[in-house]
Design a protein around this motif. Sequence first.
Motif, mmCIF file in Angstrom:
data_model
loop_
_atom_site.group_PDB
_atom_site.id
_atom_site.type_symbol
_atom_site.label_atom_id
_atom_site.label_comp_id
_atom_site.label_asym_id
_atom_site.label_seq_id
_atom_site.Cartn_x
_atom_site.Cartn_y
_atom_site.Cartn_z
ATOM 1 N N VAL A 21 -22.984 18.951 37.885
ATOM 2 C CA VAL A 21 -21.613 19.454 37.892
ATOM 3 C C VAL A 21 -20.775 18.779 36.808
ATOM 4 N N ARG A 23 -16.686 18.310 35.458
ATOM 5 C CA ARG A 23 -15.288 18.414 35.887
ATOM 6 C C ARG A 23 -14.404 18.599 34.665
ATOM 7 N N TYR A 36 -14.179 22.735 38.339
ATOM 8 C CA TYR A 36 -15.540 22.202 38.435
ATOM 9 C C TYR A 36 -16.509 23.334 38.130
ATOM 10 N N THR A 37 -17.505 23.035 37.305
ATOM 11 C CA THR A 37 -18.464 24.062 36.918
ATOM 12 C C THR A 37 -19.880 23.511 36.978
ATOM 13 N N PRO A 38 -20.866 24.402 37.141
ATOM 14 C CA PRO A 38 -22.238 23.967 36.887
ATOM 15 C C PRO A 38 -22.340 23.517 35.432
ATOM 16 N N ALA A 46 -17.026 32.960 40.138
ATOM 17 C CA ALA A 46 -15.938 31.974 40.118
ATOM 18 C C ALA A 46 -14.978 32.219 41.267
ATOM 19 N N ARG A 65 -16.293 20.656 43.974
ATOM 20 C CA ARG A 65 -17.530 20.116 43.393
ATOM 21 C C ARG A 65 -18.754 20.704 44.099
ATOM 22 N N ALA A 68 -19.488 24.187 42.906
ATOM 23 C CA ALA A 68 -20.073 24.155 41.563
ATOM 24 C C ALA A 68 -21.542 23.751 41.602
ATOM 25 N N SER A 69 -21.892 22.858 42.522
ATOM 26 C CA SER A 69 -23.291 22.432 42.624
ATOM 27 C C SER A 69 -24.194 23.563 43.102
ATOM 28 N N VAL A 73 -18.319 28.540 39.699
ATOM 29 C CA VAL A 73 -17.190 27.890 39.041
ATOM 30 C C VAL A 73 -16.026 27.869 40.027
ATOM 31 N N CYS A 101 -10.631 31.413 33.771
ATOM 32 C CA CYS A 101 -12.075 31.319 34.013
ATOM 33 C C CYS A 101 -12.850 32.397 33.272
#
Length: 271
Positions: A21, A23, A36-38, A46, A65, A68-69, A73, A101
């Motif tokens: 992840v 940030r 938070y994104t992969p 998203a 988080r 995102a994991s 998104v 996004c």
Amino acid sequence: MSGYSAKQVLDQLSKPGGHPVLRGDLALVGLPGLVYTPAIGLGLPAVAFGHGWLQPVERYRALLRHLASWGIVAAAPGTQRGPLMSSRLLAGNLRTTLDICTGVRLGDGGISVDAERLALAGHSMGGGAAVLAAADDERVRAVVTLAASETRPSALDAARRIGVPGLHLAAGEDRIAPPVGHAEAIAEAWQGPVQLRLLPKTSHLGFAEGRHWSELLLDGKGERAAQKLARALVTAFLLRVLTGEKKWDVLLENDVKGAGLLFQRAALARS
């Protein structure tokens, strides 16, 4: 996870997924808040998340988080933080967050969002704002609320104009926004597929992480059990609706301890 029980799926989905992840700060593109994104991925789903009254977006970091994991998104605008919070303006900020996004390459350019896989979510008044935003944004494919509060303009009225799937988690010990006049009413007014779950031992602030001075004014405090349930259910729901992932359906289709299925209309499958 064919053959697994709802409890086993809940335990799995409440743990972090397999994506590293990253940030980021939405302020870099003109709006205060967190994203938070992969670490990498194109055409990702998203969700934009609205905070509760007086709550900093940092109180939802673990949830963002976590999503995102699992390949989603997750962004939260940090606007409307004062006591005179406007749900209407926060709804606009949530739509702007979706614009960011979809319109900006995230990370080092190796992350993009599919404009056909967008969702809105929120806690408390932020949940009401998510409903308001969804009613006026045809891009939105799913909505999640946590201890939703009725708003001005009315989230209840807005719910009558929403045809996409909705998941509403109500807090049974919520004395700020009791389910009967808030989350339950919104779910019953919903026009699309909808599911309402009741967390009977959860307070209004149970979904917010850590501690904050607003607990002196509001009812309750952060509760790990509620947050675990929310992580699993929200993840299963968003993956199902936004990506068509059926692996976790057993969780969405059954009662689970601490989050009983109170009301449902139609299946939550992706349209």
